[in-house]
Scaffold this motif. Structure first.
Motif, PDB file in Angstrom:
ATOM      1  N   MET A   1       7.524   7.872 -53.256  1.00  0.00           N
ATOM      2  CA  MET A   1       6.922   6.632 -53.688  1.00  0.00           C
ATOM      3  C   MET A   1       5.574   6.464 -52.993  1.00  0.00           C
ATOM      4  O   MET A   1       5.493   6.504 -51.771  1.00  0.00           O
ATOM      5  N   PRO A   2       4.496   6.297 -53.745  1.00  0.00           N
ATOM      6  CA  PRO A   2       3.192   6.140 -53.093  1.00  0.00           C
ATOM      7  C   PRO A   2       3.110   4.827 -52.313  1.00  0.00           C
ATOM      8  O   PRO A   2       3.709   3.835 -52.682  1.00  0.00           O
ATOM      9  N   ARG A   3       2.353   4.876 -51.246  1.00  0.00           N
ATOM     10  CA  ARG A   3       2.111   3.667 -50.453  1.00  0.00           C
ATOM     11  C   ARG A   3       0.872   2.982 -51.000  1.00  0.00           C
ATOM     12  O   ARG A   3      -0.227   3.549 -50.970  1.00  0.00           O
ATOM     13  N   VAL A   4       1.061   1.764 -51.515  1.00  0.00           N
ATOM     14  CA  VAL A   4      -0.019   1.020 -52.152  1.00  0.00           C
ATOM     15  C   VAL A   4      -0.270  -0.270 -51.382  1.00  0.00           C
ATOM     16  O   VAL A   4       0.628  -1.114 -51.248  1.00  0.00           O
ATOM     17  N   ALA A   5      -1.478  -0.400 -50.882  1.00  0.00           N
ATOM     18  CA  ALA A   5      -1.903  -1.625 -50.205  1.00  0.00           C
ATOM     19  C   ALA A   5      -2.556  -2.536 -51.237  1.00  0.00           C
ATOM     20  O   ALA A   5      -2.963  -2.094 -52.308  1.00  0.00           O
ATOM     21  N   ALA A   6      -2.642  -3.802 -50.905  1.00  0.00           N
ATOM     22  CA  ALA A   6      -3.351  -4.760 -51.754  1.00  0.00           C
ATOM     23  C   ALA A   6      -4.439  -5.425 -50.932  1.00  0.00           C
ATOM     24  O   ALA A   6      -4.261  -5.682 -49.738  1.00  0.00           O
ATOM     25  N   ALA A   7      -5.542  -5.706 -51.606  1.00  0.00           N
ATOM     26  CA  ALA A   7      -6.630  -6.464 -50.988  1.00  0.00           C
ATOM     27  C   ALA A   7      -6.956  -7.630 -51.898  1.00  0.00           C
ATOM     28  O   ALA A   7      -7.242  -7.444 -53.077  1.00  0.00           O
ATOM     29  N   VAL A   8      -6.881  -8.827 -51.338  1.00  0.00           N
ATOM     30  CA  VAL A   8      -7.283 -10.037 -52.046  1.00  0.00           C
ATOM     31  C   VAL A   8      -8.682 -10.380 -51.545  1.00  0.00           C
ATOM     32  O   VAL A   8      -8.866 -10.650 -50.357  1.00  0.00           O
ATOM     33  N   LEU A   9      -9.648 -10.341 -52.451  1.00  0.00           N
ATOM     34  CA  LEU A   9     -11.029 -10.662 -52.063  1.00  0.00           C
ATOM     35  C   LEU A   9     -11.214 -12.170 -52.186  1.00  0.00           C
ATOM     36  O   LEU A   9     -11.156 -12.723 -53.285  1.00  0.00           O
ATOM     37  N   ALA A  10     -11.398 -12.831 -51.032  1.00  0.00           N
ATOM     38  CA  ALA A  10     -11.382 -14.298 -50.996  1.00  0.00           C
ATOM     39  C   ALA A  10     -12.403 -14.885 -50.036  1.00  0.00           C
ATOM     40  O   ALA A  10     -12.203 -15.976 -49.515  1.00  0.00           O
ATOM     41  N   ALA A  11     -13.514 -14.192 -49.811  1.00  0.00           N
ATOM     42  CA  ALA A  11     -14.481 -14.673 -48.824  1.00  0.00           C
ATOM     43  C   ALA A  11     -15.653 -15.425 -49.439  1.00  0.00           C
ATOM     44  O   ALA A  11     -16.478 -15.969 -48.711  1.00  0.00           O
ATOM     45  N   GLY A  12     -15.718 -15.476 -50.755  1.00  0.00           N
ATOM     46  CA  GLY A  12     -16.860 -16.118 -51.398  1.00  0.00           C
ATOM     47  C   GLY A  12     -16.956 -17.605 -51.111  1.00  0.00           C
ATOM     48  O   GLY A  12     -15.965 -18.266 -50.800  1.00  0.00           O
ATOM     49  N   SER A  13     -18.164 -18.136 -51.264  1.00  0.00           N
ATOM     50  CA  SER A  13     -18.396 -19.553 -50.983  1.00  0.00           C
ATOM     51  C   SER A  13     -18.028 -20.452 -52.154  1.00  0.00           C
ATOM     52  O   SER A  13     -17.887 -21.666 -51.979  1.00  0.00           O
ATOM     53  N   ALA A  49      -6.172  -9.850 -46.838  1.00  0.00           N
ATOM     54  CA  ALA A  49      -6.977 -10.877 -47.489  1.00  0.00           C
ATOM     55  C   ALA A  49      -8.319 -10.905 -46.775  1.00  0.00           C
ATOM     56  O   ALA A  49      -8.381 -11.157 -45.573  1.00  0.00           O
ATOM     57  N   VAL A  50      -9.364 -10.603 -47.519  1.00  0.00           N
ATOM     58  CA  VAL A  50     -10.711 -10.651 -46.948  1.00  0.00           C
ATOM     59  C   VAL A  50     -11.204 -12.074 -47.134  1.00  0.00           C
ATOM     60  O   VAL A  50     -11.329 -12.558 -48.262  1.00  0.00           O
ATOM     61  N   VAL A  51     -11.422 -12.751 -46.003  1.00  0.00           N
ATOM     62  CA  VAL A  51     -11.668 -14.194 -46.006  1.00  0.00           C
ATOM     63  C   VAL A  51     -12.875 -14.555 -45.140  1.00  0.00           C
ATOM     64  O   VAL A  51     -13.371 -13.738 -44.370  1.00  0.00           O
ATOM     65  N   ARG A  52     -13.267 -15.826 -45.267  1.00  0.00           N
ATOM     66  CA  ARG A  52     -14.292 -16.397 -44.397  1.00  0.00           C
ATOM     67  C   ARG A  52     -13.647 -16.702 -43.042  1.00  0.00           C
ATOM     68  O   ARG A  52     -12.441 -16.922 -42.962  1.00  0.00           O
ATOM     69  N   ALA A  53     -14.442 -16.764 -42.008  1.00  0.00           N
ATOM     70  CA  ALA A  53     -13.942 -17.110 -40.677  1.00  0.00           C
ATOM     71  C   ALA A  53     -13.228 -18.453 -40.727  1.00  0.00           C
ATOM     72  O   ALA A  53     -13.670 -19.380 -41.410  1.00  0.00           O
ATOM     73  N   GLY A  54     -12.103 -18.541 -40.037  1.00  0.00           N
ATOM     74  CA  GLY A  54     -11.357 -19.783 -39.934  1.00  0.00           C
ATOM     75  C   GLY A  54     -10.344 -20.016 -41.048  1.00  0.00           C
ATOM     76  O   GLY A  54      -9.665 -21.039 -41.054  1.00  0.00           O
ATOM     77  N   THR A  55     -10.206 -19.072 -41.978  1.00  0.00           N
ATOM     78  CA  THR A  55      -9.256 -19.240 -43.082  1.00  0.00           C
ATOM     79  C   THR A  55      -7.892 -18.713 -42.667  1.00  0.00           C
ATOM     80  O   THR A  55      -7.760 -17.574 -42.234  1.00  0.00           O
ATOM     81  N   SER A  56      -6.872 -19.544 -42.806  1.00  0.00           N
ATOM     82  CA  SER A  56      -5.499 -19.158 -42.502  1.00  0.00           C
ATOM     83  C   SER A  56      -4.925 -18.367 -43.670  1.00  0.00           C
ATOM     84  O   SER A  56      -5.105 -18.733 -44.831  1.00  0.00           O
ATOM     85  N   VAL A  57      -4.202 -17.274 -43.355  1.00  0.00           N
ATOM     86  CA  VAL A  57      -3.651 -16.410 -44.398  1.00  0.00           C
ATOM     87  C   VAL A  57      -2.202 -16.053 -44.076  1.00  0.00           C
ATOM     88  O   VAL A  57      -1.903 -14.953 -43.643  1.00  0.00           O
ATOM     89  N   PRO A  58      -1.255 -16.972 -44.315  1.00  0.00           N
ATOM     90  CA  PRO A  58       0.149 -16.623 -44.087  1.00  0.00           C
ATOM     91  C   PRO A  58       0.581 -15.507 -45.029  1.00  0.00           C
ATOM     92  O   PRO A  58       0.218 -15.488 -46.204  1.00  0.00           O
ATOM     93  N   GLY A  59       1.325 -14.542 -44.482  1.00  0.00           N
ATOM     94  CA  GLY A  59       1.875 -13.481 -45.306  1.00  0.00           C
ATOM     95  C   GLY A  59       0.964 -12.306 -45.548  1.00  0.00           C
ATOM     96  O   GLY A  59       1.321 -11.373 -46.262  1.00  0.00           O
ATOM     97  N   ALA A  60      -0.236 -12.315 -44.965  1.00  0.00           N
ATOM     98  CA  ALA A  60      -1.165 -11.201 -45.150  1.00  0.00           C
ATOM     99  C   ALA A  60      -1.958 -10.991 -43.869  1.00  0.00           C
ATOM    100  O   ALA A  60      -2.019 -11.865 -43.014  1.00  0.00           O
ATOM    101  N   ARG A  61      -2.556  -9.834 -43.778  1.00  0.00           N
ATOM    102  CA  ARG A  61      -3.436  -9.541 -42.655  1.00  0.00           C
ATOM    103  C   ARG A  61      -4.830 -10.040 -43.030  1.00  0.00           C
ATOM    104  O   ARG A  61      -5.413  -9.605 -44.018  1.00  0.00           O
ATOM    105  N   ALA A  62      -5.337 -10.976 -42.244  1.00  0.00           N
ATOM    106  CA  ALA A  62      -6.679 -11.509 -42.498  1.00  0.00           C
ATOM    107  C   ALA A  62      -7.724 -10.519 -42.011  1.00  0.00           C
ATOM    108  O   ALA A  62      -7.643 -10.014 -40.893  1.00  0.00           O
TER     109      ALA A  62
END
Length: 183
Positions: A1-13, A49-62
């Motif tokens: 089974m391939p290892r698949v990561a996910a990235a949520v792009l969420a840093a925009g203003s 989750a790629v985020v702006r500084a100070g954004t809380s991201v439960p369940g993912a690596r910020a």
């Protein structure tokens, strides 16, 4: 089974929306939390989750984009490098609440090494997009400041597998978009 990561792009203003999209609540759920939940439910590990500084991201690596004004490409680059040793990376945009678990799962299941799997909603391509980190790096070399994989998909159409998926790929860019989605 391939290892698949996910990235949520969420840093925009969210400049056209008037506030950061990651913090927008639709259907009682913050868009960022929804995207992370969808990626987890589809079996992705890790979820970043790629985020702006100070954004809380439960369940993912910020992964903090210290200068999100550089555009989407900068967030994608952080995601590709932050994913670690994985076979593939699925990229989701935070502002597409109509992209659900079934769409993500279908595109992941259709992905094959050396290929690019892209969701297709009727006749329209949309997220998620899945490819190996090496192909994402190639996409970054071709991308403009506020782009992701589009230039690579155009340059290498022989690698692209469109996958019919359920949902709605429309993004929420303006207050009118948000009002339509909320109706």
């Amino acid at each position: 089974m391939p290892r698949v990561a996910a990235a949520v792009l969420a840093a925009g203003s969210g400049s056209r929306l008037g506030r950061p999209k990651a913090e927008v609540v639709v259907g009682g759920e913050r868009l960022l939390d929804r995207a992370v939940r969808v990626a987890r439910a589809a079996g992705c590990e890790p979820v970043l989750a790629v985020v702006r500084a100070g954004t809380s991201v439960p369940g993912a690596r910020a992964v903090v984009n210290a200068d999100p004004a550089r555009g989407q490409r900068s967030s994608l680059a952080l995601a590709v490098e932050g994913a670690g040793p994985v076979d593939a990376l699925v990229v989701l945009l935070v502002d597409t609440p109509g992209v659900g678990e079934a769409a993500v799962r279908a595109v992941i299941e259709a992905w094959r090494p050396g290929r690019i799997a892209v969701g297709r909603y009727g006749t329209r391509r949309g997220h998620p997009t899945v490819m190996a980190p090496a192909l994402w790096r190639e996409a970054l070399r071709l991308a403009g400041a506020d782009e992701g994989g589009r230039a690579l998909l155009a340059a290498r159409p022989e690698l692209v597998d469109e996958v019919d998926v359920p949902g709605d790929p429309a993004d929420l860019d303006t207050p009118d978009d948000l009002a339509r989605w909320s109706e």
